[in-house]
Design a protein around this motif. Structure first.
Motif, PDB file in Angstrom:
ATOM      1  N   LEU A  37      -4.882  -5.003   4.346  1.00  9.34           N
ATOM      2  CA  LEU A  37      -4.798  -5.612   5.669  1.00  9.34           C
ATOM      3  C   LEU A  37      -4.610  -7.124   5.572  1.00  9.34           C
ATOM      4  CD1 LEU A  37      -7.556  -3.562   7.524  1.00  9.34           C
ATOM      5  CD2 LEU A  37      -5.099  -3.502   7.994  1.00  9.34           C
ATOM      6  N   ILE A  40      -0.977  -7.820   4.808  1.00  7.48           N
ATOM      7  CA  ILE A  40      -0.126  -7.576   5.968  1.00  7.48           C
ATOM      8  C   ILE A  40      -0.217  -8.717   6.979  1.00  7.48           C
ATOM      9  CG2 ILE A  40       0.293  -6.001   7.910  1.00  7.48           C
ATOM     10  CD1 ILE A  40      -0.820  -3.759   6.066  1.00  7.48           C
ATOM     11  N   ARG A  41      -1.332  -9.436   6.987  1.00  7.36           N
ATOM     12  CA  ARG A  41      -1.453 -10.576   7.903  1.00  7.36           C
ATOM     13  C   ARG A  41      -0.436 -11.668   7.586  1.00  7.36           C
ATOM     14  NH1 ARG A  41      -7.241  -9.770   7.246  1.00  7.36           N
ATOM     15  NH2 ARG A  41      -8.114  -8.943   9.188  1.00  7.36           N
ATOM     16  N   CYS A  63      -4.739   2.432   9.083  1.00  4.23           N
ATOM     17  CA  CYS A  63      -3.635   2.768   9.975  1.00  4.23           C
ATOM     18  C   CYS A  63      -4.002   2.454  11.422  1.00  4.23           C
ATOM     19  CB  CYS A  63      -3.280   4.242   9.816  1.00  4.23           C
ATOM     20  SG  CYS A  63      -1.729   4.712  10.614  1.00  4.23           S
ATOM     21  N   ARG A  65      -6.134   0.237  12.513  1.00  8.15           N
ATOM     22  CA  ARG A  65      -6.176  -1.211  12.733  1.00  8.15           C
ATOM     23  C   ARG A  65      -4.777  -1.814  12.802  1.00  8.15           C
ATOM     24  NH1 ARG A  65     -11.240  -3.493   9.038  1.00  8.15           N
ATOM     25  NH2 ARG A  65     -12.748  -1.884   9.673  1.00  8.15           N
ATOM     26  N   LEU A  66      -3.864  -1.272  11.999  1.00  7.99           N
ATOM     27  CA  LEU A  66      -2.482  -1.746  12.045  1.00  7.99           C
ATOM     28  C   LEU A  66      -1.890  -1.526  13.431  1.00  7.99           C
ATOM     29  CD1 LEU A  66      -0.995  -0.417   8.668  1.00  7.99           C
ATOM     30  CD2 LEU A  66      -1.492  -2.789   9.251  1.00  7.99           C
ATOM     31  N   ARG A  67      -2.071  -0.331  13.952  1.00 11.05           N
ATOM     32  CA  ARG A  67      -1.501  -0.014  15.262  1.00 11.05           C
ATOM     33  C   ARG A  67      -2.211  -0.791  16.382  1.00 11.05           C
ATOM     34  NH1 ARG A  67       2.436   1.019  12.284  1.00 11.05           N
ATOM     35  NH2 ARG A  67       2.914   3.186  11.746  1.00 11.05           N
ATOM     36  N   ARG A  69      -3.154  -3.772  16.092  1.00 10.80           N
ATOM     37  CA  ARG A  69      -2.534  -5.105  16.038  1.00 10.80           C
ATOM     38  C   ARG A  69      -1.076  -5.069  16.501  1.00 10.80           C
ATOM     39  NH1 ARG A  69      -3.702  -7.201   9.953  1.00 10.80           N
ATOM     40  NH2 ARG A  69      -5.945  -6.795   9.831  1.00 10.80           N
ATOM     41  N   ILE A  71       1.306  -3.614  14.992  1.00 11.25           N
ATOM     42  CA  ILE A  71       2.193  -3.620  13.826  1.00 11.25           C
ATOM     43  C   ILE A  71       2.858  -2.251  13.761  1.00 11.25           C
ATOM     44  CG2 ILE A  71       2.312  -3.745  11.296  1.00 11.25           C
ATOM     45  CD1 ILE A  71      -0.054  -5.686  11.413  1.00 11.25           C
ATOM     46  N   THR A  73       5.230  -1.181  11.565  1.00 10.89           N
ATOM     47  CA  THR A  73       5.807  -0.826  10.266  1.00 10.89           C
ATOM     48  C   THR A  73       5.570   0.663   9.968  1.00 10.89           C
ATOM     49  OG1 THR A  73       5.280  -3.040   9.471  1.00 10.89           O
ATOM     50  CG2 THR A  73       5.848  -1.386   7.812  1.00 10.89           C
TER      51      THR A  73
END
Length: 223
Positions: A37, A40-41, A63, A65-67, A69, A71, A73
């Motif tokens: 993470l 990715i920042r 996954c 937390r990515l969504r 944000r 993100i 990808t």
């Protein structure tokens, strides 16, 4: 293609990283979810390969937390747990595809490439079953190649060859990779069958034959 691999098993990580780099892709590795993470920042990636069972926070949490944000990808999730519940949970949290361990490396490459094509809208008409470049269109469902709207008669191996070349646009493919993908690993690695078929295909593509470039010491590149 820039890929982030988040995998704590070093043996698996080394195997995947070396294989992806051999494909000509740039690979960043993180051994746990938190460090992944953090990476990715600061950087953008084309595809994220994410192990489900990670120390600290799980792949599912990564996954999620990515969504959260926003993100977007594409995420390919890896796991040794091949249960329907695990797959459904990962997909609901935002994963785009799922590959159980142990996996075939060619399948990993195919899935990563497919995720990237969908994310970048590779086929100009939005049809995932079609590969298109300039006046060439290969319809993988109908197994038909058209050149400036005219259907070209291809053998089964020629169809497989043009498909792998167009799907790997602008990327050098070794003769060994093409041989294994189209003819199989049983074929004699010293054979010149790849070069022969490339020659035939160039002729059938007419003025577009020059799109298949010879990469000295490496193999061939389309595009």
């Amino acid at each position: 293609m820039n890929i982030l691999l988040i995998e704590d098993e070093m043996r698996v990580a080394d195997f995947v990283r070396r294989g992806l780099k051999a494909e000509g892709w740039v690979v960043e590795h993180a051994s746990d979810g938190e460090s992944g993470l953090e990476i990715i920042r600061d950087r953008d990636f084309d595809v994220i390969i994410l192990d489900l069972m990670l120390p600290g926070i799980s792949g599912q949490q990564v996954c999620q937390r990515l969504r959260a944000r926003l993100i977007k990808t594409p995420v390919l999730m890896l796991t040794a747990l091949d249960s329907t519940d695990e797959r459904v949970a990962g997909l609901r949290l935002g994963a785009d595809d799922y590959l159980p361990k142990p996996f075939d490396f060619d399948e990993l490459i195919a899935r990563v490439s497919a995720l990237h094509r969908r994310a970048t809208g590779y086929a100009s008409d939005g049809d995932e079953g079609k590969l298109q470049h300039q006046g060439l269109i290969y319809d993988s469902e109908a197994m038909v190649l058209t050149v400036d709207g005219v259907v070209v008669d291809l053998s089964a191996k020629e169809r497989e060859l043009i498909a792998i070349l167009m799907a790997s646009k602008n990327k050098a493919l070794s003769r060994e990779r093409i041989l294994n993908s189209v003819w199989g690993t049983h074929e004699d690695p010293m054979t010149n069958v790849v070069d022969v078929y490339i020659g035939r295909l160039r002729k059938k593509l007419g003025p577009y034959g020059q799109l298949i470039a010879t990469v000295r010491g490496a193999g061939y590149r389309f595009g």
